[in-house]
Design a protein around this motif. Structure first.
Motif, PDB file in Angstrom:
ATOM      1  N   PRO A   1     -67.371 -12.527 -12.687  1.00 14.29           N
ATOM      2  CA  PRO A   1     -67.033 -11.540 -13.412  1.00 14.29           C
ATOM      3  C   PRO A   1     -65.859 -10.826 -13.216  1.00 14.29           C
ATOM      4  N   ILE A   2     -65.227 -10.265 -14.312  1.00 13.24           N
ATOM      5  CA  ILE A   2     -63.865  -9.518 -14.103  1.00 13.24           C
ATOM      6  C   ILE A   2     -64.356  -8.135 -13.412  1.00 13.24           C
ATOM      7  N   VAL A   3     -63.788  -7.778 -12.415  1.00 15.73           N
ATOM      8  CA  VAL A   3     -64.339  -6.617 -11.706  1.00 15.73           C
ATOM      9  C   VAL A   3     -63.142  -5.699 -11.816  1.00 15.73           C
ATOM     10  N   ARG A   4     -63.159  -4.368 -12.224  1.00 17.82           N
ATOM     11  CA  ARG A   4     -62.025  -3.485 -12.178  1.00 17.82           C
ATOM     12  C   ARG A   4     -62.638  -2.327 -11.179  1.00 17.82           C
ATOM     13  N   VAL A   5     -61.859  -2.460  -9.853  1.00 11.20           N
ATOM     14  CA  VAL A   5     -62.103  -1.140  -9.052  1.00 11.20           C
ATOM     15  C   VAL A   5     -61.073  -0.019  -9.382  1.00 11.20           C
ATOM     16  N   HIS A   6     -61.844   0.960  -9.631  1.00 15.10           N
ATOM     17  CA  HIS A   6     -61.159   2.256 -10.327  1.00 15.10           C
ATOM     18  C   HIS A   6     -61.468   3.232  -9.373  1.00 15.10           C
ATOM     19  N   SER A   7     -60.245   4.209  -8.788  1.00 15.61           N
ATOM     20  CA  SER A   7     -60.453   5.275  -8.198  1.00 15.61           C
ATOM     21  C   SER A   7     -60.528   6.486  -9.108  1.00 15.61           C
TER      22      SER A   7
ATOM     23  N   ILE B   1     -65.004 -13.285  -7.763  1.00 20.00           N
ATOM     24  CA  ILE B   1     -64.773 -12.328  -8.831  1.00 20.00           C
ATOM     25  C   ILE B   1     -63.245 -12.880  -9.279  1.00 20.00           C
ATOM     26  N   LYS B   2     -62.844 -12.124 -10.602  1.00 21.60           N
ATOM     27  CA  LYS B   2     -61.783 -12.076 -11.110  1.00 21.60           C
ATOM     28  C   LYS B   2     -61.200 -10.550 -11.033  1.00 21.60           C
ATOM     29  N   LEU B   3     -60.314 -10.309 -10.193  1.00 19.36           N
ATOM     30  CA  LEU B   3     -60.093  -8.906  -9.777  1.00 19.36           C
ATOM     31  C   LEU B   3     -59.123  -8.201 -10.748  1.00 19.36           C
ATOM     32  N   LEU B   4     -59.445  -7.266 -11.474  1.00 19.97           N
ATOM     33  CA  LEU B   4     -58.383  -6.640 -12.332  1.00 19.97           C
ATOM     34  C   LEU B   4     -57.595  -5.377 -11.772  1.00 19.97           C
ATOM     35  N   THR B   5     -56.417  -5.912 -11.280  1.00 19.14           N
ATOM     36  CA  THR B   5     -55.712  -4.923 -10.375  1.00 19.14           C
ATOM     37  C   THR B   5     -54.324  -5.402 -10.464  1.00 19.14           C
ATOM     38  N   ASN B   6     -53.307  -4.143 -10.002  1.00 19.62           N
ATOM     39  CA  ASN B   6     -52.051  -4.463  -9.580  1.00 19.62           C
ATOM     40  C   ASN B   6     -51.847  -4.282  -8.100  1.00 19.62           C
ATOM     41  N   ASN B   7     -52.904  -3.614  -7.426  1.00 21.25           N
ATOM     42  CA  ASN B   7     -52.720  -2.993  -6.108  1.00 21.25           C
ATOM     43  C   ASN B   7     -53.157  -4.082  -5.202  1.00 21.25           C
ATOM     44  N   PRO B   8     -52.000  -4.414  -4.339  1.00 20.59           N
ATOM     45  CA  PRO B   8     -52.270  -5.615  -3.215  1.00 20.59           C
ATOM     46  C   PRO B   8     -53.411  -4.760  -2.245  1.00 20.59           C
ATOM     47  N   ASP B   9     -53.500  -3.760  -1.969  1.00 19.12           N
ATOM     48  CA  ASP B   9     -54.406  -2.982  -1.049  1.00 19.12           C
ATOM     49  C   ASP B   9     -55.936  -3.401  -1.307  1.00 19.12           C
ATOM     50  N   LYS B  10     -56.070  -3.521  -2.687  1.00 24.73           N
ATOM     51  CA  LYS B  10     -57.502  -3.913  -3.172  1.00 24.73           C
ATOM     52  C   LYS B  10     -57.727  -5.402  -2.992  1.00 24.73           C
ATOM     53  N   ILE B  11     -56.593  -6.144  -3.252  1.00 25.56           N
ATOM     54  CA  ILE B  11     -56.952  -7.538  -2.926  1.00 25.56           C
ATOM     55  C   ILE B  11     -57.282  -7.816  -1.404  1.00 25.56           C
TER      56      ILE B  11
ATOM     57  N   SER C   1     -63.332  -8.277   1.599  1.00 24.26           N
ATOM     58  CA  SER C   1     -63.693  -9.269   2.217  1.00 24.26           C
ATOM     59  C   SER C   1     -65.054 -10.050   1.810  1.00 24.26           C
ATOM     60  N   ASP C   2     -65.276 -11.228   2.378  1.00 17.83           N
ATOM     61  CA  ASP C   2     -66.513 -12.193   2.096  1.00 17.83           C
ATOM     62  C   ASP C   2     -66.661 -12.211   0.687  1.00 17.83           C
ATOM     63  N   ILE C   3     -65.685 -12.032  -0.188  1.00 24.07           N
ATOM     64  CA  ILE C   3     -65.934 -12.290  -1.636  1.00 24.07           C
ATOM     65  C   ILE C   3     -64.617 -13.095  -2.020  1.00 24.07           C
ATOM     66  N   GLU C   4     -64.888 -14.159  -2.846  1.00 20.49           N
ATOM     67  CA  GLU C   4     -63.732 -14.932  -3.169  1.00 20.49           C
ATOM     68  C   GLU C   4     -62.911 -14.298  -4.582  1.00 20.49           C
ATOM     69  N   ILE C   5     -61.832 -13.939  -4.537  1.00 17.21           N
ATOM     70  CA  ILE C   5     -60.913 -13.621  -5.464  1.00 17.21           C
ATOM     71  C   ILE C   5     -60.415 -14.769  -5.968  1.00 17.21           C
ATOM     72  N   ILE C   6     -60.928 -15.097  -7.265  1.00 19.00           N
ATOM     73  CA  ILE C   6     -60.294 -16.364  -7.898  1.00 19.00           C
ATOM     74  C   ILE C   6     -59.184 -16.313  -8.627  1.00 19.00           C
ATOM     75  N   GLU C   7     -59.157 -14.968  -9.080  1.00 18.55           N
ATOM     76  CA  GLU C   7     -57.679 -14.688  -9.863  1.00 18.55           C
ATOM     77  C   GLU C   7     -57.471 -13.153  -9.893  1.00 18.55           C
ATOM     78  N   ARG C   8     -56.196 -12.744  -9.930  1.00 19.33           N
ATOM     79  CA  ARG C   8     -56.032 -11.451 -10.151  1.00 19.33           C
ATOM     80  C   ARG C   8     -55.480 -11.357 -11.490  1.00 19.33           C
ATOM     81  N   VAL C   9     -56.302 -10.680 -12.180  1.00 20.09           N
ATOM     82  CA  VAL C   9     -55.720 -10.297 -13.613  1.00 20.09           C
ATOM     83  C   VAL C   9     -54.981  -9.034 -13.616  1.00 20.09           C
TER      84      VAL C   9
END
Length: 191
Positions: A42-48, A140-150, A154-162
């Motif tokens: 899934p594409i995942v957006r971590v939003h604060s 996951i595909k991580l929907l972010t611009n923030n390197p701290d989130k990437i 841990s323990d989750i493979e981020i196959i793509e930064r969107v």
């Protein structure tokens, strides 16, 4: 980690018909808004949380645009938005408004936080790994611009930064430049 987890409920919204679940971590109650059918990756957006942007439509940031885009992508692709209760980069609403007042006097977003005795960004993301593991999500595909989130997941493979690049306006151009130039966010020079 002592986390209380709610039941799953339906959440029809103008962005789609979602499932919603809350994860209570201490005093913070985070929210997961997910597509009815999650994709394998899934594409995942971590939003604060950003009350002024998300709820009121402040033009000082791009938070509401990012949230709405994340919800749209979650609906269209079988993804999710993890909504973290970390207002004002986790300095709280009162301090965020004090930072706004300092910005009105010419300080940028990072300088304002420092003037108040905070780091540029106080947020943490350990709960994200817990949540993704709860859903048995391993990639996951991580929907972010923030390197701290990437770097913090841990323990989750981020196959793509969107990338998630919103159009700037006269009220948030400097804010976005500071996020790029001082905080390392992966934003283009021209938005």
């Amino acid at each position: 980690m002592n986390i209380n987890i709610s039941e799953v409920a339906n959440l029809p919204s103008r962005f789609g018909n979602f499932n919603v679940q809350s994860f209570k971590e201490g005093q913070k109650e985070h929210l997961v808004i997910s597509a009815k059918e999650l994709s394998d990756v899934p594409i995942v957006r971590v939003h604060s949380e950003c009350l002024t942007g998300d709820a009121i439509g402040s033009l000082k940031c791009d938070c509401r645009d990012q949230l709405e885009y994340g919800l749209k992508m979650a609906n269209e692709t079988g993804g999710m938005v993890i909504y973290l209760r970390q207002e004002g980069r986790d300095i709280g609403l009162l301090n965020k408004i004090n930072a706004y007042a300092l910005q009105d006097k010419g300080f940028n977003t990072v300088e304002a936080n420092h003037q108040l005795g905070f780091a540029a960004d106080e947020r943490t993301y350990e709960i994200v790994t817990f949540i993704l593991n709860h859903y048995n999500i391993k990639k996951i595909k991580l929907l972010t611009n923030n390197p701290d989130k990437i770097n913090s997941i841990s323990d989750i493979e981020i196959i793509e930064r969107v990338p998630i690049v919103m159009e700037s306006n006269i009220h948030n151009e400097n804010y976005l430049d500071v996020k790029r130039d001082e905080m390392g966010h992966m934003l283009p020079k021209d938005r």
